[in-house]
Write an enzyme that holds these catalytic residues in place. Sequence first.
Site, mmCIF file in Angstrom:
data_model
loop_
_atom_site.group_PDB
_atom_site.id
_atom_site.type_symbol
_atom_site.label_atom_id
_atom_site.label_comp_id
_atom_site.label_asym_id
_atom_site.label_seq_id
_atom_site.Cartn_x
_atom_site.Cartn_y
_atom_site.Cartn_z
ATOM 1 N N VAL A 150 -15.403 55.962 75.882
ATOM 2 C CA VAL A 150 -15.683 55.842 74.458
ATOM 3 C C VAL A 150 -15.309 57.151 73.770
ATOM 4 O O VAL A 150 -15.680 58.235 74.237
ATOM 5 C CB VAL A 150 -17.157 55.502 74.192
ATOM 6 N N ASP A 205 -28.267 43.603 79.156
ATOM 7 C CA ASP A 205 -28.248 45.017 79.560
ATOM 8 C C ASP A 205 -29.075 45.866 78.596
ATOM 9 O O ASP A 205 -28.662 46.932 78.172
ATOM 10 C CB ASP A 205 -26.815 45.540 79.622
ATOM 11 N N GLY A 243 -19.109 52.119 83.048
ATOM 12 C CA GLY A 243 -18.542 51.425 84.190
ATOM 13 C C GLY A 243 -17.209 50.770 83.894
ATOM 14 O O GLY A 243 -16.384 50.610 84.792
ATOM 15 N N LYS A 258 -13.584 52.235 72.113
ATOM 16 C CA LYS A 258 -13.865 52.029 73.531
ATOM 17 C C LYS A 258 -12.612 51.542 74.236
ATOM 18 O O LYS A 258 -12.059 50.491 73.907
ATOM 19 C CB LYS A 258 -14.993 51.026 73.726
ATOM 20 N N ILE A 276 -16.718 60.852 73.883
ATOM 21 C CA ILE A 276 -18.169 60.924 73.701
ATOM 22 C C ILE A 276 -18.944 60.175 74.778
ATOM 23 O O ILE A 276 -20.175 60.226 74.805
ATOM 24 C CB ILE A 276 -18.596 60.392 72.310
ATOM 25 N N GLY A 277 -18.292 59.459 75.687
ATOM 26 C CA GLY A 277 -19.045 58.760 76.721
ATOM 27 C C GLY A 277 -18.139 58.019 77.681
ATOM 28 O O GLY A 277 -17.021 57.632 77.333
ATOM 29 N N ARG A 278 -18.651 57.847 78.905
ATOM 30 C CA ARG A 278 -17.939 57.078 79.926
ATOM 31 C C ARG A 278 -18.896 56.065 80.503
ATOM 32 O O ARG A 278 -20.083 56.355 80.693
ATOM 33 C CB ARG A 278 -17.413 57.977 81.038
#
Length: 515
Positions: free
Chosen positions: A29, A132, A25, A43, A21-23
């Site tokens: 994930v 962040d 740095g 993650k 579902i996500g990349r």
Amino acid sequence: MKFTYSSGQRPLEGFTIKRGIGRGGFGEVYLGLSDGGKEVALKLVRGNQEVELRGISQCLNLKHLNLVHLYDLRTDSQGDHWVVMEYVAGDSLGAIIGKHPDGLAQELAVQWFQGLADAVHYLHGHGIVHRDLKPANIFIENGIVKVGDYGLCKFIGGSQGAGQTQSVGTVHYMAPEISTGNYNRQVDIYAAGVILYEMLTGKVPFDGETAGEILMKHLTTPPDLSKVPSAFVPILDRALCKNPAHRFASIADMGKQVAAVLHKPPLTTTVAAPPVKSGLEAPHEEVAPPKTTSRRLAETGAVLLLAAFMCALLAFVGTTVLDGGALPPLEKYFVLAVACSWAVLIPGQWWQQHVDDSWYRRLVSMGLGLGIGVIALWLEGYSFPTSVTGWTEAGVFQPAPDLDKSTSRHPFFGALYPDNHSLPVLAGFLGYFGLLFLALRWWRLAEPQRVQRFRAAAVFAVAFWAYMLLFLLPGTLERQTGFVALLSAAVVIQLVSRWEEPAPARGKRYRLRYA
């Protein structure tokens, strides 16, 4: 987007991968499913593991309504590190802003900001700086704002969607002092100001072709606040100061200023849940518009009228049961019950925030109780001493003939004050209602955040104290009137005041995205 693992694989014992579902740095994930059937976000930590894992370990035991929860830190058979997190299905704030290129409605922006401020204030209270903050790290779960990726380090992005330079934070949201290695709480306040600016205008205050150009603008260029609604200009002017000493002292202070723009309580953290595009649908929730003074007055008037109607109904039932429907007692019950109910409902319309105990509220309630005691005396037909009559030249009070009602007095008062029956009665009535409103937390009966709309235990508590203090009232009829009126008020207040049903307890689901 290619991921290391595909659906059905089990790289981490106890969990099955459903999809990527996500990349970011420092890793990938995945949406995973535990052997027990719970959906989680997994993650896979890749680069800079020492920094990443240290930040995660500091945050594993943090629990807050507006934070994405971190469940565990695990290691697989290959020696790779995994973070087990909650999973949320729904768009991030970044996606929401992308759908509104001219900015969000002010009411919606304020509500998003309150959830952000609450989460960051909790982190700061535990000695953690997020470092962040950006819309891509802010999510929604059933109308509740959730902040993720706290305690984690990121790549600087030259654009809002790609990583270019290895450092902490994302360049569009980086405070000027980060260039000197200063990472205190003020960097989060600055980033929160950038996010608020972006929510209101649809654009970040500083943009450019390269990361260096953007950083230089953060250091030297004042933000253009001409596109910001005027009420938010002083807030953003302070939050985006180049000098951190000139910003808000805390994110909580900034949150209060933002909430004050729309006259909203500072801890409102629910926002409208956008429709989910990813297969798992989240319920849509409407955003409650901010309550203006005129709207709140209108709502208060409606609540008071409803309370008066219910008091009339209960007064009729009470007098029918106790007095066979005699008219004079009914009038007394009704007026006194309305006075008690309104004394709680009126301030309750303005005391919206949950407070477990407060001496300020107790003292205000006691003052209102003393006023109710005066009303009760008036209903009983007692006259009050004035500066014109009743006082001799020597300064001694001499009751007028119509004040002497010893035949209806309780013997307790006759024995205490054989020469003056009006003053102890006055003290008794004031003491009875004043003490009752001081001893009990009446405002809890009208709080929207109470656990149940109606709690019999609250009525029993009122009944107990009302009975224990009955000795202060002089006669049987007065005691009966006061006792029943207070019980009626305890019932009516709970039934007519606004109540927000708590969200049902269930497993929370999160989806983490990276910009």
